[in-house]
Every structure is written in C-alpha cells, then in structure tokens.
Design an enzyme around this catalytic site. Sequence first.
Site, mmCIF file in Angstrom:
data_model
loop_
_atom_site.group_PDB
_atom_site.id
_atom_site.type_symbol
_atom_site.label_atom_id
_atom_site.label_comp_id
_atom_site.label_asym_id
_atom_site.label_seq_id
_atom_site.Cartn_x
_atom_site.Cartn_y
_atom_site.Cartn_z
ATOM 1 N N LYS A 234 0.847 -1.212 0.000
ATOM 2 C CA LYS A 234 0.000 0.000 0.000
ATOM 3 C C LYS A 234 0.874 1.251 0.000
ATOM 4 O O LYS A 234 0.609 2.211 -0.723
ATOM 5 C CB LYS A 234 -0.931 -0.015 1.218
ATOM 6 C CG LYS A 234 -2.082 -0.998 1.054
ATOM 7 C CD LYS A 234 -2.824 -1.313 2.345
ATOM 8 C CE LYS A 234 -3.819 -2.436 2.077
ATOM 9 N NZ LYS A 234 -4.497 -2.941 3.274
ATOM 10 N N GLN B 241 -4.789 -1.269 9.466
ATOM 11 C CA GLN B 241 -4.719 -2.622 8.913
ATOM 12 C C GLN B 241 -5.331 -3.628 9.897
ATOM 13 O O GLN B 241 -4.958 -3.672 11.071
ATOM 14 C CB GLN B 241 -3.246 -2.977 8.624
ATOM 15 C CG GLN B 241 -3.048 -4.322 7.965
ATOM 16 C CD GLN B 241 -3.610 -4.378 6.542
ATOM 17 O OE1 GLN B 241 -3.472 -3.433 5.768
ATOM 18 N NE2 GLN B 241 -4.257 -5.476 6.207
ATOM 19 N N ASP C 52 -10.998 2.814 3.871
ATOM 20 C CA ASP C 52 -11.323 1.383 3.855
ATOM 21 C C ASP C 52 -12.846 1.180 3.841
ATOM 22 O O ASP C 52 -13.326 0.057 3.647
ATOM 23 C CB ASP C 52 -10.731 0.711 5.104
ATOM 24 C CG ASP C 52 -9.959 -0.551 4.775
ATOM 25 O OD1 ASP C 52 -9.867 -0.881 3.573
ATOM 26 O OD2 ASP C 52 -9.460 -1.202 5.703
#
Length: 297
Positions: free
Chosen positions: A55, A99, A122
């Site tokens: 990422k 994450q 997200d």
Amino acid sequence: MAQAQIIDGKIMSERLRADVAADVARLRVEHGIQPGLAVVLVGEDPASQIYVRSKGEYSLAAGMHSVTHRLPSDTGQAELIALVGDLNADPLIHGILVQLPLPKGLDERAVLAAIDPDKDVDGLHVVNAGRLASGQPALTPCTPLGCMIMLRETLGDLTGKRAVVIGRSVLVGRPIAQLLLQADCTVTIAHSRTRDLPAVCREADILVAAVGRPRMIEADWVKPGATVIDVGINRVPFDDPVKAAQGKTKVVGDVAYKEVSAVAGHITPVPGGVGLMTVACLLQNTVTAARRLAGLP
Ligand code: NDP
C-alpha cells in the site's frame, strides 16, 4: 470445450493506478493538493506487513503523500485511538487505513469508529456502511469496489442481471451486494445457512464468491456463460506431494478455477484477479476523499 475469458486483474489494476496517478497530478497542479494516505499497522502479522508495504509503495508510485505508522503489538487502545485522532486532524492526510486484524486485546470496532468517516478510505466506518446502504455517496470498501470495476469493464451495463453473492461479511459480502443492487441487479446474498447453495448459485448471471473456503464452488454450481468473481484468498499445500511435504503453500480462490473455467463465460483468477484491484481502489478512494475534503466535485 469453450474456456471462460479471464478477467485480468493485473491489466485492470495497472490501468486504474495510472488513472489515479493522472488524477493526483491534476489535483496538485490545479488545486495544490497532494492526496495523503496514512496506514497504521499494529503488531507483526506477516500477511499484514506485506499488504501494508505494498500500500505504501503503490501510493508513493501514484505521486501521493504516504505515511506508515508501525506500532508494537502491545500498543494500548487509548494510544491507538489517539494516533487516529492525530491523523483525523492532520491536513496532509486525506485517507486513514488501520490494517486489520488488530492484535488481541484491541477493540477493532472502537478503533474503526474513531476514524473520521470522510477519511475512512477502507469504507468500514458505520457511517460509510449506512451511506452505502441508503444510496448516498460513501467511501466504499476497496475489494467490493474493485469487483464492481471488473464487472462493469467486462459486462458494461449490469441492469436486470441476477447476481448471487456468497458471503455476508461487513468487509466484502454485504458491500458487494449493496453495490450490485445500486447497479440494478437482482441480488441474492448466500451464506453458511443457505439451503441448497449449488441451486442458488446456478441462477446467477454474476456469481461472487467471498467465502474463504478453497475451491468450494464447483463447475456444476455455475450457469453456463455466467461471470464468476472469485474474492477468496486461501493458502493450501502444493498439489505436488514433494513440495507439500516441504511445507510449501500456494494461494487459491474459493472457486475450482480449472473446472469452472470450462463452464463460465468470464472468470477472475487467483492470484492475479480481485486482490490486485483492492490496492488500486484504496488509492482511488484516497483521491476521492481528498477531493471531497477540499469541496471539489
Ligand atoms: P468472513 O469469514 O468474514 O466471511 C465469510 C462468509 O462466508 C460468511 O458470511 C460465511 O457465512 C460464509 N460462509 C462460510 N462458509 C460457508 C459455506 N460453507 N457456505 C456458504 N457460505 C459460507 O470472510 P471475508 O468476507 O472477510 O473474506 C472472504 C474471503 O475473501 C477470504 O478468503 C478472504 O481472504 C478474502 N478476501 C480477499 C480480499 C482481496 O483483496 N481479494 C480482501 C478481503 C478478503 P456466515 O455469515 O453464515 O458465517
């Protein structure tokens, strides 16, 4: 026997990342904005470390500002939420991604709830889930977004198609179903309690598998010509017994790829399919967030 056409995640994700890089460049030149992504990794989960590294690399390659915060696994809840608060307030950061999974002892739900919904790239904050469910502009989870781009690029207009999504997780199954509904498909969500799953799947023009069970979807579950999107990422031992005995593993999807390819019209491979789109969509979401935070259309 006719073989399904492969929906190539590598080609599509490269194109999407190039589009994002062009958007980033335009935002800098026209508005003086450099989209910024902050990724927070707590602990040392090996898979998460790989995801977080890619990422960071992809966001830098697209010309973005990119920051990775690596915290030890014994980080406390208050400390993590304080970091999220700092990122919420940081004008250089437009997208925040924590994450998952978090180490035991940390409350994922509370951490996700602390993220500013307008920076929640997200798409997991309840505000964004609610916006998506009610058809309002939302930051949408990246994997579902990637699946929709693949479907639209492959099939064009999806109106009236029968779609079956296997899996109802907040991360994948539910948002994909919402997006298919927004695209005017007739949507069925199947799960572990669904009766006669093969028969339900055989009705699908579009079959999305987001289960987490290696090669579960077999050829006779698939309507001839259907489009099959395989979200699953499962580690299994190699078929070769020598490699398997050495403990070597490989990644397969939820779909029995070889067999289903002989029936389906289009299919995504694993690896090389949906997974590659996920990171590209994260970059796209960060640009979307930067534009909206700046009040741009
Ligand atoms: P979850 O475990 O959260 O959800 C799995 C879903 O599958 C649940 O809704 C469950 O039903 C359903 N399910 C489980 N067993 C069966 C069964 N035998 N028959 C029918 N349905 C079943 O997983 P995720 O949604 O997070 O992920 C799904 C897969 O996608 C995983 O392999 C994951 O690794 C992969 N993934 C891939 C990504 C990518 O970028 N390509 C990103 C995220 C995930 P129930 O609700 O009834 O328990």
